[in-house]
Design an enzyme around this catalytic site. Structure first.
Site, PDB file in Angstrom:
ATOM      1  N   ASN A  46      29.477  56.093   4.818  1.00 14.77           N
ATOM      2  CA  ASN A  46      29.201  54.916   5.582  1.00 14.77           C
ATOM      3  C   ASN A  46      30.031  53.910   4.858  1.00 14.77           C
ATOM      4  O   ASN A  46      30.771  54.176   3.900  1.00 14.77           O
ATOM      5  CB  ASN A  46      27.572  54.630   5.418  1.00 14.77           C
ATOM      6  CG  ASN A  46      27.288  53.557   6.237  1.00 14.77           C
ATOM      7  OD1 ASN A  46      27.732  53.313   7.454  1.00 14.77           O
ATOM      8  ND2 ASN A  46      26.414  52.458   5.933  1.00 14.77           N
ATOM      9  N   ASP A  92      29.139  56.949   9.390  1.00 10.57           N
ATOM     10  CA  ASP A  92      30.243  57.412  10.143  1.00 10.57           C
ATOM     11  C   ASP A  92      30.400  58.759  10.266  1.00 10.57           C
ATOM     12  O   ASP A  92      31.188  59.202  11.086  1.00 10.57           O
ATOM     13  CB  ASP A  92      31.506  56.601   9.506  1.00 10.57           C
ATOM     14  CG  ASP A  92      31.335  55.208   9.915  1.00 10.57           C
ATOM     15  OD1 ASP A  92      30.802  54.362   9.104  1.00 10.57           O
ATOM     16  OD2 ASP A  92      31.992  54.711  10.691  1.00 10.57           O
TER      17      ASP A  92
HETATM   18  O1  MRU Z   1      34.288  49.502   9.230  1.00 10.93           O
HETATM   19  P1  MRU Z   1      33.117  49.571  10.148  1.00 10.93           P
HETATM   20  O2  MRU Z   1      32.591  48.185  10.691  1.00 10.93           O
HETATM   21  O3  MRU Z   1      33.412  50.255  11.674  1.00 10.93           O
HETATM   22  O4  MRU Z   1      32.059  50.315   9.828  1.00 10.93           O
HETATM   23  C1  MRU Z   1      30.849  50.499  10.169  1.00 10.93           C
HETATM   24  C2  MRU Z   1      29.733  51.339   9.442  1.00 10.93           C
HETATM   25  O5  MRU Z   1      30.005  51.710   8.401  1.00 10.93           O
HETATM   26  C3  MRU Z   1      28.366  51.698  10.041  1.00 10.93           C
HETATM   27  O6  MRU Z   1      27.402  51.593   9.258  1.00 10.93           O
HETATM   28  C4  MRU Z   1      28.642  52.842  10.744  1.00 10.93           C
HETATM   29  O7  MRU Z   1      29.768  52.933  11.687  1.00 10.93           O
HETATM   30  C5  MRU Z   1      27.199  53.108  11.531  1.00 10.93           C
HETATM   31  S1  MRU Z   1      27.045  52.191  12.889  1.00 10.93           S
HETATM   32  C6  MRU Z   1      25.818  52.310  13.882  1.00 10.93           C
END
Ligand code: MRU
Length: 368
Positions: free
Chosen positions: A258, A248
């Protein structure tokens, strides 16, 4: 009789044909219901991001691009004065930006959109809206290309028959196509690599169980779902040759935020000598954040831990709950950061800088 549509036949994020609505799959309903939402109001779009109806860093960025474009069209209906338009646009941008704090793709996409407005003070509001449309489409098209490149680079790090483990969902449902962590898996599948994939279920929102295992299984890949506390067990057995995860926000020193639990996987992988690769579009690399310590970690409601998904509440009323949505994996636990411009290796402070320079050079030569 029409064939059953697969989940990946739907666009994760799109603009409707009239350019009037943001169209998403409501990911909170998966895998049981494939409900397509048409969102028009800014409150609806904000809520969809906050509630994770659209989620995953790149998909959030694409949704925000289209979302703020829709805001611009609403503003255009009320004014053709550039100054008024600009002020209202910035308000709309700041509002969408407040939906979630950790994924840098959200401000990254919104800043790109804002730049279009700021760079064209001499254009009519109508012309600016057209340019905003094109920029939002470009963000999405670049996402597809980026994921494909991450897949190609990722594939050079593994061999046919390998066991791969992933956490959360960094799949097509988190992007416009291919996913990031799943891109090497999908490309390998097309090329007969026969990977054995382990998907962590990913407490508390179960993105691994509900989304990753669903999209991989539905696409015919060999995927085994495990609980989050089983990764040590499968690694100790030697079933995992590499870990691919998304991110993220990657800080300038390689520390990576992440989904919560990623750092646990990385620590365990270190113990068992399994390389951990972060699949990172450059849009997720934040060179303005020096280390992971400066990354804001989203805190989410306690109910996600105590009762969500359970038939009845599974924790005592009133118990304290800590529910951070992300954690930071220290750069020393990371074997490589796979971007669309190549693979960065430690020391990341230098290699990420080189990757960003490579990107800037590629963009400059494209602009010529
Ligand atoms: O809370 P989320 O579901 O949005 O979290 C998503 C993640 O942690 C993913 O691994 C990250 O955003 C990468 S998506 C290619």
């Amino acid at each position: 009789m029409s064939e059953k549509k697969h989940i990946l036949d739907y666009d994760t994020v799109a603009l409707d044909d009239e350019g009037r609505a943001l169209v998403i799959i409501d990911q909170t309903q998966l895998p049981y219901h494939t409900e397509i939402l048409h969102l028009t109001g800014q409150d609806q779009i904000w809520e969809a991001i906050y509630k994770l109806q659209v989620r995953g860093a790149p998909a959030i960025g694409v949704a925000a691009g289209y979302g703020v474009y829709l805001a611009a069209r609403e503003i255009q209906e009320k004014t053709d004065d550039y100054q008024v338009f600009k002020e209202e646009f910035i308000k709309a941008k700041d509002y969408l930006n407040s939906a979630r704090p950790t994924a840098v793709n959200l401000p990254w996409a919104l800043n790109r959109m804002e730049k279009v407005v700021l760079d064209h003070p001499d254009c009519s509001v109508e012309e600016i809206c057209k340019l905003l449309h094109d920029e939002a489409v470009a963000i999405q098209e670049e996402d597809i290309w980026t994921c494909k490149m991450i897949g190609e680079y990722g594939l050079t790090l593994v061999k046919p028959g390998d066991g791969l483990l992933t956490h959360c969902n960094a799949g097509q449902l988190a992007t416009s196509r291919y996913g990031t962590a799943t891109a090497p898996m999908y490309l390998g599948f097309e090329r007969g690599y026969n990977f054995r994939i382990f998907a962590d279920e990913t407490r508390p929102l179960l993105q691994g169980a509900r989304l990753t295992s669903y999209e991989l299984h539905d696409s015919g890949l060999d995927v085994t779902l495990i609980c989050d506390n089983m990764s040590a067990s499968v690694m100790k057995k030697g079933w995992v040759n590499a870990v691919f995860v998304g991110c993220d926000r990657v800080a300038a020193n390689g520390d990576t935020a992440n989904k919560i639990g990623t750092s646990v996987v990385a620590a365990v992988a270190k113990l068992y000598n399994v390389p951990v690769y972060i699949c990172a579009p450059t849009s997720t690399i934040d060179m303005d954040t020096p280390t992971g310590d400066e990354i804001v970690i989203e805190q989410r409601p306690a109910e996600e831990v105590t009762e969500m998904w359970y038939a009845k509440r599974m924790a005592p009323e009133g118990v304290k709950v800590y529910n951070p949505a992300f954690d930071v994996t220290d750069n020393e636990l990371i074997a490589g950061i796979i971007t669309e411009y190549g693979i960065a290796r430690a020391p990341y402070t230098e290699s990420l800088k080189e990757i960003m320079e490579k990107k800037a050079a590629a963009q400059a030569s494209k602009a010529k």
